[in-house]
Design an enzyme around this catalytic site. Sequence first.
Site, PDB file in Angstrom:
ATOM      1  N   HIS A  17      49.697  39.414  33.967  1.00  0.00           N
ATOM      2  CA  HIS A  17      48.403  40.081  33.815  1.00  0.00           C
ATOM      3  C   HIS A  17      47.676  39.591  32.558  1.00  0.00           C
ATOM      4  O   HIS A  17      48.185  38.735  31.818  1.00  0.00           O
ATOM      5  CB  HIS A  17      48.567  41.605  33.828  1.00  0.00           C
ATOM      6  CG  HIS A  17      49.441  42.153  32.736  1.00  0.00           C
ATOM      7  ND1 HIS A  17      49.066  42.169  31.412  1.00  0.00           N
ATOM      8  CD2 HIS A  17      50.687  42.690  32.780  1.00  0.00           C
ATOM      9  CE1 HIS A  17      50.023  42.710  30.692  1.00  0.00           C
ATOM     10  NE2 HIS A  17      51.036  43.026  31.499  1.00  0.00           N
ATOM     11  N   HIS A  20      49.365  39.167  29.133  1.00  0.00           N
ATOM     12  CA  HIS A  20      50.148  37.946  28.925  1.00  0.00           C
ATOM     13  C   HIS A  20      49.211  36.773  28.625  1.00  0.00           C
ATOM     14  O   HIS A  20      49.456  35.963  27.731  1.00  0.00           O
ATOM     15  CB  HIS A  20      50.976  37.599  30.165  1.00  0.00           C
ATOM     16  CG  HIS A  20      51.875  38.712  30.624  1.00  0.00           C
ATOM     17  ND1 HIS A  20      51.887  39.160  31.928  1.00  0.00           N
ATOM     18  CD2 HIS A  20      52.774  39.467  29.956  1.00  0.00           C
ATOM     19  CE1 HIS A  20      52.766  40.149  32.036  1.00  0.00           C
ATOM     20  NE2 HIS A  20      53.318  40.350  30.852  1.00  0.00           N
ATOM     21  N   CYS A 125      66.516  52.323  27.413  1.00  0.00           N
ATOM     22  CA  CYS A 125      65.294  52.211  28.228  1.00  0.00           C
ATOM     23  C   CYS A 125      65.251  50.804  28.800  1.00  0.00           C
ATOM     24  O   CYS A 125      65.182  49.817  28.064  1.00  0.00           O
ATOM     25  CB  CYS A 125      64.037  52.472  27.397  1.00  0.00           C
ATOM     26  SG  CYS A 125      62.520  52.079  28.307  1.00  0.00           S
ATOM     27  N   CYS A 128      62.055  48.609  27.995  1.00  0.00           N
ATOM     28  CA  CYS A 128      62.063  47.916  26.686  1.00  0.00           C
ATOM     29  C   CYS A 128      63.284  47.022  26.548  1.00  0.00           C
ATOM     30  O   CYS A 128      63.335  46.215  25.632  1.00  0.00           O
ATOM     31  CB  CYS A 128      62.160  48.839  25.480  1.00  0.00           C
ATOM     32  SG  CYS A 128      61.241  50.338  25.434  1.00  0.00           S
ATOM     33  N   CYS A 142      61.051  57.585  26.423  1.00  0.00           N
ATOM     34  CA  CYS A 142      60.766  56.420  25.591  1.00  0.00           C
ATOM     35  C   CYS A 142      59.303  56.460  25.151  1.00  0.00           C
ATOM     36  O   CYS A 142      58.410  56.581  25.985  1.00  0.00           O
ATOM     37  CB  CYS A 142      61.047  55.154  26.402  1.00  0.00           C
ATOM     38  SG  CYS A 142      60.103  53.743  25.875  1.00  0.00           S
ATOM     39  N   HIS A 145      57.127  53.533  26.836  1.00  0.00           N
ATOM     40  CA  HIS A 145      56.914  53.430  28.285  1.00  0.00           C
ATOM     41  C   HIS A 145      56.837  54.775  28.992  1.00  0.00           C
ATOM     42  O   HIS A 145      56.542  54.825  30.179  1.00  0.00           O
ATOM     43  CB  HIS A 145      58.012  52.578  28.930  1.00  0.00           C
ATOM     44  CG  HIS A 145      57.960  51.139  28.507  1.00  0.00           C
ATOM     45  ND1 HIS A 145      58.700  50.659  27.457  1.00  0.00           N
ATOM     46  CD2 HIS A 145      57.218  50.102  28.960  1.00  0.00           C
ATOM     47  CE1 HIS A 145      58.429  49.374  27.290  1.00  0.00           C
ATOM     48  NE2 HIS A 145      57.537  49.016  28.181  1.00  0.00           N
ATOM     49  N   LYS A 294      47.160  50.730  26.483  1.00  0.00           N
ATOM     50  CA  LYS A 294      47.675  49.370  26.496  1.00  0.00           C
ATOM     51  C   LYS A 294      47.858  48.967  27.954  1.00  0.00           C
ATOM     52  O   LYS A 294      48.365  49.731  28.754  1.00  0.00           O
ATOM     53  CB  LYS A 294      49.022  49.337  25.782  1.00  0.00           C
ATOM     54  CG  LYS A 294      49.648  47.952  25.775  1.00  0.00           C
ATOM     55  CD  LYS A 294      51.085  47.997  25.307  1.00  0.00           C
ATOM     56  CE  LYS A 294      51.748  46.659  25.583  1.00  0.00           C
ATOM     57  NZ  LYS A 294      53.167  46.760  25.818  1.00  0.00           N
ATOM     58  N   LYS A 297      52.239  46.376  33.074  1.00  0.00           N
ATOM     59  CA  LYS A 297      52.648  46.527  34.455  1.00  0.00           C
ATOM     60  C   LYS A 297      53.221  47.930  34.668  1.00  0.00           C
ATOM     61  O   LYS A 297      52.942  48.590  35.670  1.00  0.00           O
ATOM     62  CB  LYS A 297      53.712  45.461  34.752  1.00  0.00           C
ATOM     63  CG  LYS A 297      54.319  45.537  36.126  1.00  0.00           C
ATOM     64  CD  LYS A 297      53.326  45.119  37.184  1.00  0.00           C
ATOM     65  CE  LYS A 297      53.897  45.375  38.573  1.00  0.00           C
ATOM     66  NZ  LYS A 297      52.874  45.320  39.596  1.00  0.00           N
TER      67      LYS A 297
HETATM   68  N1  MSP Z   1      60.301  39.136  27.253  1.00  0.00           N
HETATM   69  C1  MSP Z   1      59.875  39.816  26.087  1.00  0.00           C
HETATM   70  C2  MSP Z   1      59.548  38.837  24.975  1.00  0.00           C
HETATM   71  C3  MSP Z   1      60.642  37.920  24.564  1.00  0.00           C
HETATM   72  S1  MSP Z   1      60.119  36.789  23.360  1.00  0.00           S
HETATM   73  C4  MSP Z   1      61.500  36.083  22.794  1.00  0.00           C
HETATM   74  C5  MSP Z   1      58.637  40.631  26.391  1.00  0.00           C
HETATM   75  N2  MSP Z   1      57.946  40.262  27.465  1.00  0.00           N
HETATM   76  S2  MSP Z   1      56.588  40.949  27.958  1.00  0.00           S
HETATM   77  O1  MSP Z   1      56.302  40.353  29.244  1.00  0.00           O
HETATM   78  O2  MSP Z   1      56.689  42.363  27.912  1.00  0.00           O
HETATM   79  O3  MSP Z   1      55.484  40.441  26.981  1.00  0.00           O
HETATM   80  C6  MSP Z   1      55.152  41.142  25.820  1.00  0.00           C
HETATM   81  C7  MSP Z   1      54.062  40.372  25.112  1.00  0.00           C
HETATM   82  O4  MSP Z   1      52.970  40.138  26.019  1.00  0.00           O
HETATM   83  C8  MSP Z   1      53.440  41.110  23.946  1.00  0.00           C
HETATM   84  O5  MSP Z   1      54.178  40.967  22.757  1.00  0.00           O
HETATM   85  C9  MSP Z   1      52.098  40.401  23.871  1.00  0.00           C
HETATM   86  O6  MSP Z   1      52.263  39.129  23.307  1.00  0.00           O
HETATM   87  C10 MSP Z   1      51.740  40.252  25.332  1.00  0.00           C
HETATM   88  N3  MSP Z   1      51.029  41.408  25.865  1.00  0.00           N
HETATM   89  C11 MSP Z   1      51.379  42.143  26.955  1.00  0.00           C
HETATM   90  N4  MSP Z   1      50.439  43.093  27.172  1.00  0.00           N
HETATM   91  C12 MSP Z   1      49.475  43.011  26.241  1.00  0.00           C
HETATM   92  C13 MSP Z   1      48.318  43.739  25.938  1.00  0.00           C
HETATM   93  N5  MSP Z   1      47.877  44.730  26.688  1.00  0.00           N
HETATM   94  N6  MSP Z   1      47.636  43.398  24.813  1.00  0.00           N
HETATM   95  C14 MSP Z   1      48.055  42.418  23.977  1.00  0.00           C
HETATM   96  N7  MSP Z   1      49.141  41.710  24.240  1.00  0.00           N
HETATM   97  C15 MSP Z   1      49.837  41.921  25.397  1.00  0.00           C
HETATM   98  O7  MSP Z   1      58.330  41.528  25.636  1.00  0.00           O
END
Ligand code: MSP
Length: 510
Positions: A17, A20, A125, A128, A142, A145, A294, A297
């Site tokens: 999304h 990312h 959780c 997370c 949590c 989430h 925020k 998903k």
């Molecule tokens: N897989 C772990 C990260 C491992 S890194 C060694 C993870 N994945 S995640 O798919 O949840 O991605 C989290 C990251 O996605 C956040 O830290 C950020 O960089 C980005 N974001 C996800 N949603 C976001 C927003 N709504 N706003 C800003 N950044 C976002 O955690």
Amino acid sequence: MRYYVTTPIYYVNGEPHLGHAYTTIAADVVARFHRQKGDDVFFLTGTDEHGNKIAQAANDRGVTPREHVDEMAPKFKALAGQVGATNDFFIRTTDAEHEAFVQEFVARIHAAGDIEKRTYGGLYCTACETFWREEDLVDGKCPDHGLEPQFIEEENYYFLLSRYQQRLHDFFVAHPDWVKPRSRYNEALAFIDGGLEDISISRETLTWGVPVPWDEDQVIYVWVDALINYLSALTYARPGEDLTSRYWPAQVHFLAKDILKFHAVIWPALLMSAGYEVPRGEFIHGYLLMGGEKMSKTRGNVLDPFEVMETYGIDPLRFYLFREVTFGQDGVISLEGFEQRYTNELANELGNLVSRTASMIAKYRGGEIPRPAAPHAEALAAVAAEGEAMVAGAAAHLDAVEITAALETVWEFVRRLNRLVEEEAPWKLAKDEAQAGRLDAVLHGLAAGLRLVALALHPVIPGSAAEILRRLGQPSGDADLLFEGAVWGGLAPAAVDVAPPLFPRIERAG
Ligand code: MSP
């Protein structure tokens, strides 16, 4: 300078999304900027494919974890391509080379005496992929989430993180800029100083992961597996070549605050234990919020980046995300806000300026950018100085990862050029033969100024920047984009192309 920049590797439990895409685009802006500075850049992104969360997602769909990740990872890879990311490699934690490296890495920690076997029970959780202390839960749920954690008791291998408390503290004190912004640095340091507990780095009941090398009945905890990607990728991104000594330590890891602790506390401790240098920096940006929450998903309130890009193209989205929300802070985004900036700034202020410049050069000078002769050559000296100061200012901001401030600096100059058109009124100058030299200077100045705007905007809106250069008859290869060439006098003699609007008006259905 060597410049290694990374994004988090994203969980493939659900569809990719805009959240990312946001971090990937930010890292891409910075990577492109450093290439313009002539740096030796390596840009990494990828997917995090092991762990409970993924195994559960696969189970919910009635497919194997392997089938699930093989279906999902290409979607994340496609998103990186669609948002214009110029990543040099895309890592998947299910790559055999990564898995082998993870085993080597944890074996080093084991050999260093930093691992012990213990029994632990706690509230976990899955969203997370972490344990929570009872007192940190909100109504038993949590806080990140809103899900109820499950009690898990297992015999696991522990990384003796507590041993690194002092070293981490000292490292933070010696490197006050290593985590930015300062509020996040303070948060991580306070966490360290609050006392570090040892962490479980393996799972007994899960099979979807990298086997612990000295005990194949357990798999390595997904977060340890994931963090190591930043190093492992360098060992196999270029077949037959190990890039580790060239690019490690990384210049900057980009991430949001949700995963600060893993990156700013656990990761440096793991690196110290395994005998690697700690990254030079981490930049923690804020959250994109839609309707105040925020996007994620798990919460289900996502804006589909594919839809936005299909209607408007990728550059307007890249522009909007960093223009609207000050990079580093949380900020609200909306389709309405996007459409406003698209119309007011991209279409009216920038797009029109490009169209007017090209069509006036076509109309008054037969399509060739005029070269002002003395004494008119100096008529626009002040604007020229402002243009070059704009480039220097934008570059200084981008160097400090202030993407929003860089855009503001460029935009002030876009507005300056628009005022120039109004003040000089070329359509009036064109009626007076005595003003021919002045008209040459103005038309040349608009083209020279727009070229600088295009170069400064390249990191954020690369496709549009290239198109502006093309319409001005200017080259736009990698060498032509270098900042050292971003000077007023760098405008090549050329013919312009009058083309349809750069940012056309979009009629939204419904
Ligand atoms: N897989 C772990 C990260 C491992 S890194 C060694 C993870 N994945 S995640 O798919 O949840 O991605 C989290 C990251 O996605 C956040 O830290 C950020 O960089 C980005 N974001 C996800 N949603 C976001 C927003 N709504 N706003 C800003 N950044 C976002 O955690």
